[in-house]
Write a protein that holds these residues in place. Structure first.
Motif, PDB file in Angstrom:
ATOM      1  N   SER A 210       0.805  -1.232   0.000  1.00  0.00           N
ATOM      2  CA  SER A 210       0.000   0.000   0.000  1.00  0.00           C
ATOM      3  C   SER A 210       0.832   1.273   0.000  1.00  0.00           C
ATOM      4  O   SER A 210       0.282   2.378   0.106  1.00  0.00           O
ATOM      5  N   ARG A 211       2.145   1.191  -0.124  1.00  0.00           N
ATOM      6  CA  ARG A 211       2.949   2.405  -0.180  1.00  0.00           C
ATOM      7  C   ARG A 211       2.561   3.195  -1.430  1.00  0.00           C
ATOM      8  O   ARG A 211       2.360   2.629  -2.502  1.00  0.00           O
ATOM      9  N   MET A 212       2.485   4.535  -1.306  1.00  0.00           N
ATOM     10  CA  MET A 212       1.861   5.326  -2.359  1.00  0.00           C
ATOM     11  C   MET A 212       2.660   6.570  -2.725  1.00  0.00           C
ATOM     12  O   MET A 212       3.604   6.970  -2.039  1.00  0.00           O
ATOM     13  N   LYS A 213       2.235   7.170  -3.831  1.00  0.00           N
ATOM     14  CA  LYS A 213       2.681   8.517  -4.172  1.00  0.00           C
ATOM     15  C   LYS A 213       1.479   9.284  -4.714  1.00  0.00           C
ATOM     16  O   LYS A 213       0.547   8.698  -5.276  1.00  0.00           O
ATOM     17  N   TYR A 214       1.488  10.593  -4.489  1.00  0.00           N
ATOM     18  CA  TYR A 214       0.421  11.456  -4.979  1.00  0.00           C
ATOM     19  C   TYR A 214       1.023  12.533  -5.861  1.00  0.00           C
ATOM     20  O   TYR A 214       1.863  13.313  -5.412  1.00  0.00           O
ATOM     21  N   ARG A 215       0.627  12.534  -7.120  1.00  0.00           N
ATOM     22  CA  ARG A 215       1.145  13.500  -8.078  1.00  0.00           C
ATOM     23  C   ARG A 215       2.660  13.540  -8.065  1.00  0.00           C
ATOM     24  O   ARG A 215       3.293  14.597  -8.168  1.00  0.00           O
ATOM     25  N   GLY A 216       3.263  12.357  -7.898  1.00  0.00           N
ATOM     26  CA  GLY A 216       4.714  12.213  -7.888  1.00  0.00           C
ATOM     27  C   GLY A 216       5.340  12.299  -6.518  1.00  0.00           C
ATOM     28  O   GLY A 216       6.519  11.951  -6.347  1.00  0.00           O
ATOM     29  N   ILE A 217       4.600  12.778  -5.514  1.00  0.00           N
ATOM     30  CA  ILE A 217       5.152  12.962  -4.166  1.00  0.00           C
ATOM     31  C   ILE A 217       5.040  11.644  -3.406  1.00  0.00           C
ATOM     32  O   ILE A 217       3.946  11.220  -3.033  1.00  0.00           O
TER      33      ILE A 217
END
Length: 455
Positions: A315-322
């Motif tokens: 579930s590790r994520m990024k948002y808009r590249g962040i």
């Protein structure tokens, strides 16, 4: 005692003006003169129906409208009038959904003067920020927009991918550090009588009625922080087990040079607002969980091919590249103390209230060393985009923001941590603020993120 004077109200012509101010007072020596230059020009705003011209000074005989640098319309004007002027798009090349740039030239008997330039602007918003429902209602040009999360791949596609400002959140490399660029934006903020935020909207420029505020462009570290050669860096493949205080991270960020600082609540608010508008849900874990623990090395999401997405394995994520916008280590937000004193000046990122002001909506809260449910975020015109919880109540995962905060505790020695990793306590996520450590505290579960502003 400081006195603020709007000297521009006395300027009634366009062009360059030199202003000299001398303070005088009976029984006091006159101050040294302060001289400034100010260039006065007409100002325009885009609407769907036409261009609104403001700052109309006496003496204008006609106004030219340029669309994409082509003169497309001229209107006559009474030189004695100073009311705003509306120029509609009739008989111009502007059509629905076209993208155009605009400027106007005003003609006077003392010269011709060009306005600012503006362009077609869409407004994306949500309402229901202070409603008990977790779901937000899309407004303006956001109506009908949606997103898709592929549960098999973790990839997210969104109707906002090609819309400003999301389309301009791009990866930038500077001196070996990797950033995501955040453009300058205009925000329409709705509040109630107690300064609780009721609705938000974002646009390239101001458009239409409402209270509009501009946020600055900045670069945000793609990765959580790592200390390298006594400097904070944003690089892939770095360990997250470093144990530093918020003050140490501030020093390491500043060591990169002018314009550098650590992540703060100003940046966190802007990015959070973009998230809320895109996903229209106040409980971030209803959209993505993020990594539920801490100290995952940077670069773990580099394999995700879309700007937003998560790894199905953990579930590790990024948002808009962040990377790790939600989950993994928490981040210090040293621009806010445990009694809601704040400043954007990086030199004040330390305990105490020196050179700080207290957020106006702090009066809505009671001090407590406990977890309480977040019901609203506050707005302070004197400290825009420092938007912490302004209303608290019973803990709940199904109402309001569906998350909790710890504090505020009323002690300026304490500093905020934000977006606490989800296993830290029940119902913590993106909006969560925790005031459980002092400015001199160090923990390897909380880190920072590098920020850069243009000089």
């Amino acid at each position: 005692m400081a006195v603020n004077l709007d000297l521009k109200q006395y300027i009634r012509t366009y062009g360059l003006h030199r202003i000299k101010v001398i303070a005088t007072g009976e029984g006091f020596r006159n101050s040294e003169p302060v001289e400034r230059e100010y260039y006065n020009k007409p100002f325009i705003m885009y609407t769907d129906e036409g261009i609104v011209v403001t700052n109309v000074q006496p003496g204008i005989s006609s106004i030219d409208l340029y669309v994409d640098q082509v003169l497309e319309k001229t209107i006559e004007h009474d030189p004695e009038l100073t009311d705003d002027v509306f120029i509609d798009f009739t008989d111009t090349s502007v059509i629905e959904d076209s993208i155009n740039h605009f400027e106007i030239v005003v003609h006077t008997d003392y010269g011709d003067f060009t306005s600012n330039d503006t362009m077609t602007t869409k407004v994306f918003g949500v309402s229901g920020m202070y409603n008990s429902s977790l779901t937000l209602t899309r407004t303006d040009d956001a109506v009908g927009k949606t997103f898709t999360i592929n549960s098999s791949t973790g990839l997210v596609t969104s109707d906002f991918d090609n819309e400003f400002p999301y389309s301009e959140m791009n990866e930038v490399n500077i001196d070996g550090n990797v950033f995501i660029s955040i453009p300058e934006m205009w925000w329409r903020i709705g509040t109630d009588e107690e300064n609780n935020i009721t609705d938000i909207a974002v646009a390239r420029y101001r458009k239409g009625p409402g209270n509009w505020y501009k946020s600055d462009a900045f670069l945000v570290g793609k990765y959580l922080s790592y200390q390298e050669n006594s400097m904070m860096v944003s690089k892939s493949g770095k360990d997250m087990t470093q144990n530093y205080t918020s003050l140490q991270w501030t020093t390491y960020a500043k060591a990169n040079g002018e314009g550098y600082k650590p992540y703060g609540y100003y940046e966190h608010t802007i990015l959070t607002f973009l998230w809320l508008i895109e996903f229209a849900n106040k409980r971030s874990t209803n959209i993505m969980n993020g990594h539920s623990s801490y100290n995952q090395s940077t670069g773990g999401t580099d394999s995700i091919s879309t700007p937003t997405g998560y790894l199905t394995s953990n579930s590790r994520m990024k948002y808009r590249g962040i990377e790790d916008f939600i989950g993994n280590d928490a981040v210090w937000t040293p621009d806010v103390t445990g009694a809601y004193y704040t400043s954007r000046d990086v030199e004040t990122y330390k305990a105490g209230i020196t050179n700080k002001t207290q957020l106006s909506y702090y009066k809505n809260l009671t001090v407590s060393q406990s977890w309480r449910g977040i019901q609203a975020l506050g707005w302070d015109d004197n400290n825009p985009f420092i938007c912490l919880p302004s209303k608290l109540g019973s803990s709940s995962s199904t109402t309001y923001f569906g998350t909790n905060m710890y504090g505020p505790i009323g002690n300026n020695d304490y500093v905020a941590r934000s977006k606490v990793y989800s296993s830290h306590a029940t119902n913590t996520n993106l909006i969560t603020s925790v005031f459980d450590y002092t400015y001199s505290s160090a923990t390897n579960t909380t880190t920072s993120r590098l920020i850069k502003y243009e000089n």
